[in-house]
Write a protein that holds these residues in place. Structure first.
Motif, PDB file in Angstrom:
ATOM      1  N   THR A 211      33.257  40.974  43.363  1.00  0.00           N
ATOM      2  CA  THR A 211      33.981  42.026  42.645  1.00  0.00           C
ATOM      3  C   THR A 211      35.152  42.546  43.479  1.00  0.00           C
ATOM      4  O   THR A 211      35.053  42.682  44.703  1.00  0.00           O
ATOM      5  N   TYR A 212      36.243  42.857  42.772  1.00  0.00           N
ATOM      6  CA  TYR A 212      37.440  43.405  43.407  1.00  0.00           C
ATOM      7  C   TYR A 212      37.989  44.536  42.557  1.00  0.00           C
ATOM      8  O   TYR A 212      37.788  44.571  41.335  1.00  0.00           O
ATOM      9  N   ASP A 213      38.712  45.441  43.212  1.00  0.00           N
ATOM     10  CA  ASP A 213      39.378  46.504  42.473  1.00  0.00           C
ATOM     11  C   ASP A 213      40.601  45.973  41.730  1.00  0.00           C
ATOM     12  O   ASP A 213      40.960  46.480  40.662  1.00  0.00           O
ATOM     13  N   ARG A 214      41.227  44.943  42.311  1.00  0.00           N
ATOM     14  CA  ARG A 214      42.425  44.384  41.696  1.00  0.00           C
ATOM     15  C   ARG A 214      42.591  42.943  42.171  1.00  0.00           C
ATOM     16  O   ARG A 214      42.293  42.615  43.313  1.00  0.00           O
TER      17      ARG A 214
ATOM     18  N   PRO B 139      48.693  46.762  44.677  1.00  0.00           N
ATOM     19  CA  PRO B 139      47.460  47.367  45.196  1.00  0.00           C
ATOM     20  C   PRO B 139      47.704  48.635  45.996  1.00  0.00           C
ATOM     21  O   PRO B 139      48.617  48.704  46.824  1.00  0.00           O
TER      22      PRO B 139
ATOM     23  N   THR C 232      38.344  43.217  35.507  1.00  0.00           N
ATOM     24  CA  THR C 232      39.025  43.513  36.767  1.00  0.00           C
ATOM     25  C   THR C 232      40.518  43.683  36.499  1.00  0.00           C
ATOM     26  O   THR C 232      41.112  42.869  35.794  1.00  0.00           O
ATOM     27  N   ARG C 233      41.105  44.711  37.060  1.00  0.00           N
ATOM     28  CA  ARG C 233      42.532  44.927  36.846  1.00  0.00           C
ATOM     29  C   ARG C 233      43.320  43.824  37.538  1.00  0.00           C
ATOM     30  O   ARG C 233      43.042  43.460  38.688  1.00  0.00           O
TER      31      ARG C 233
ATOM     32  N   GLU D 193      42.048  49.837  48.230  1.00  0.00           N
ATOM     33  CA  GLU D 193      41.486  48.953  47.220  1.00  0.00           C
ATOM     34  C   GLU D 193      40.998  47.647  47.845  1.00  0.00           C
ATOM     35  O   GLU D 193      41.570  47.149  48.816  1.00  0.00           O
ATOM     36  N   ARG D 194      39.951  47.104  47.246  1.00  0.00           N
ATOM     37  CA  ARG D 194      39.477  45.764  47.621  1.00  0.00           C
ATOM     38  C   ARG D 194      40.203  44.766  46.721  1.00  0.00           C
ATOM     39  O   ARG D 194      40.089  44.834  45.494  1.00  0.00           O
ATOM     40  N   VAL D 195      40.959  43.861  47.343  1.00  0.00           N
ATOM     41  CA  VAL D 195      41.921  43.063  46.598  1.00  0.00           C
ATOM     42  C   VAL D 195      41.728  41.580  46.889  1.00  0.00           C
ATOM     43  O   VAL D 195      41.420  41.178  48.010  1.00  0.00           O
TER      44      VAL D 195
END
Length: 295
Positions: free
Chosen positions: A76-79, A30, A103-104, A34-36
Motif C-alpha cells: 500500500t502507498y499514499d500515492r 507527493p 490509491t491516489r 507520504e509513502r510513495v
C-alpha cells in the motif's frame, strides 16, 4: 541534424521551465511524509529510481521505484507517481487502471491527448519537453528536474552545468572505446542505468551499469585498455586508481550528475553518427510499447 540532437541541446531551457511547473503543480506531487511509489518503463523507470532515492534520502518519505510491470500488488502507498512520456505504454495504463479508486495516482506525461489522463487522478504535463525521437533525452531529464525542484534540490547551477556539458568537447578517446561501465551511488545509480541504456539504444554500444561499490565485486574484471568506466558523482575512495591500473579509461567530472548525463547523450549521438546509425530510430524500438491484447 537529427531530432535527438535538437532535443538534447534544448535541455537547459526545458529544465528552467520544469522548475516553474514544480511550483505551479505542487499539489499534484507527493507531499512530505507520504509513502510513495514511482513507476515507469525503460528510461522512465531509471528516472523513477533516481527520484525515489532523492526523495527518501532528503527525508521526505519512504519512496520506492518499480518497473510498471513489477509493481507489488499487495503493498500500500499514499500515492503512486507514473512517469510516461507517451501516455500510451500498456504496462503503465494497466497499473493506473488497477489502482483507480484505491490509491491516489499522478501521471507525469508529455501528451495530454492520450489515455493516461482518463486513468490517473492527477496529470502533470510537460508537453514542452516532448520529443520526436524514439530515444528519450529532454523529457526524461526534464521530468527528473521537476521532481528535484519539488524536493527543493534544483538550482540555476544545474542548468549552467548542462550548458557546460553541451558546450565543452567530449573527452578524447571515448569514441574509440569498445565497452562502457557506468557507475553511480544513491540517486545517481538510476542516472548510471539510464546512461547505459542511452548508449545501447542510440549507438548499439556494449554497456553496463552498477552501484559504484559493487563494481569492485566482479565487474571490474572486464576493465582493460579500450574500455571506459564512467562515474556519476563522487567516486568511492581508491576506485579511480584501481580502474586506471587495469589500463581502462576513467571518466568523471565536477558537473551535476544530471548534466553529466547530457555528456553521455552527446557521446551516444556521436557514436551513432560514426557508425552510420540513425539515433532517432534505433532498431527494434518504437516511441511507446503498446501490447496487443489479442497477442
Amino acid at each position: 541534424m537529427s531530432h535527438v540532437e535538437t532535443e538534447t541541446a534544448d535541455q537547459p531551457a526545458c529544465w528552467q521551465r520544469a522548475a516553474q511547473v514544480a511550483v505551479d503543480r505542487a499539489a499534484a506531487l507527493p507531499a512530505p511524509g507520504e509513502r510513495v511509489a514511482i513507476v515507469g518503463c525503460g528510461t522512465s523507470y531509471y528516472m523513477a529510481q533516481a527520484y525515489a532515492a532523492l526523495r527518501e534520502g532528503s527525508g521526505q518519505g519512504e519512496s520506492d521505484a518499480f518497473a510498471a510491470s513489477e509493481f507489488p500488488s499487495g503493498r500500500t502507498y499514499d500515492r503512486v507517481v507514473a512517469l510516461t512520456r507517451s501516455g500510451t505504454t500498456t504496462e503503465v495504463l494497466e497499473l493506473l487502471t488497477r489502482l483507480r479508486g484505491g490509491t491516489r495516482t499522478v501521471a507525469v506525461t508529455a501528451d495530454p491527448n492520450t489515455p493516461v489522463p482518463k486513468v490517473a487522478d492527477d496529470v502533470v504535463l510537460l508537453d514542452f519537453a516532448d520529443e520526436r525521437s524514439v530515444v528519450q533525452t529532454r523529457f526524461a531529464t526534464t521530468a527528473l528536474t521537476l521532481f528535484r525542484a519539488h524536493l527543493g534540490l534544483h538550482s540555476d547551477a544545474v542548468v549552467r552545468d548542462a550548458e557546460t556539458a553541451l558546450a565543452e568537447p567530449l573527452p578524447e578517446g571515448l569514441l574509440e572505446c569498445t565497452q562502457f561501465s557506468f557507475l553511480g551511488h544513491g540517486w545517481t545509480v538510476g542516472i548510471a542505468n539510464e546512461a547505459a541504456l542511452k548508449m545501447k539504444e542510440a549507438s548499439l554500444s556494449w554497456t553496463e551499469s552498477y552501484p559504484a561499490m559493487e563494481y569492485r565485486h566482479g565487474p571490474i574484471s572486464i576493465a582493460t585498455a579500450g574500455t571506459a568506466t564512467w562515474m556519476f558523482g563522487a567516486a568511492p575512495e581508491g576506485l579511480p586508481e584501481q580502474v586506471r591500473a587495469t589500463g581502462a579509461r576513467w571518466v568523471e567530472s565536477d558537473l551535476d550528475p544530471l548534466a553529466e548525463l547530457v555528456r553521455v547523450q552527446r557521446l551516444a549521438i556521436a557514436r551513432a553518427a560514426a557508425q552510420g546509425l540513425d539515433p532517432d530510430l534505433p532498431r527494434h524500438l518504437t516511441r511507446s510499447v503498446v501490447l496487443d491484447p489479442q497477442a
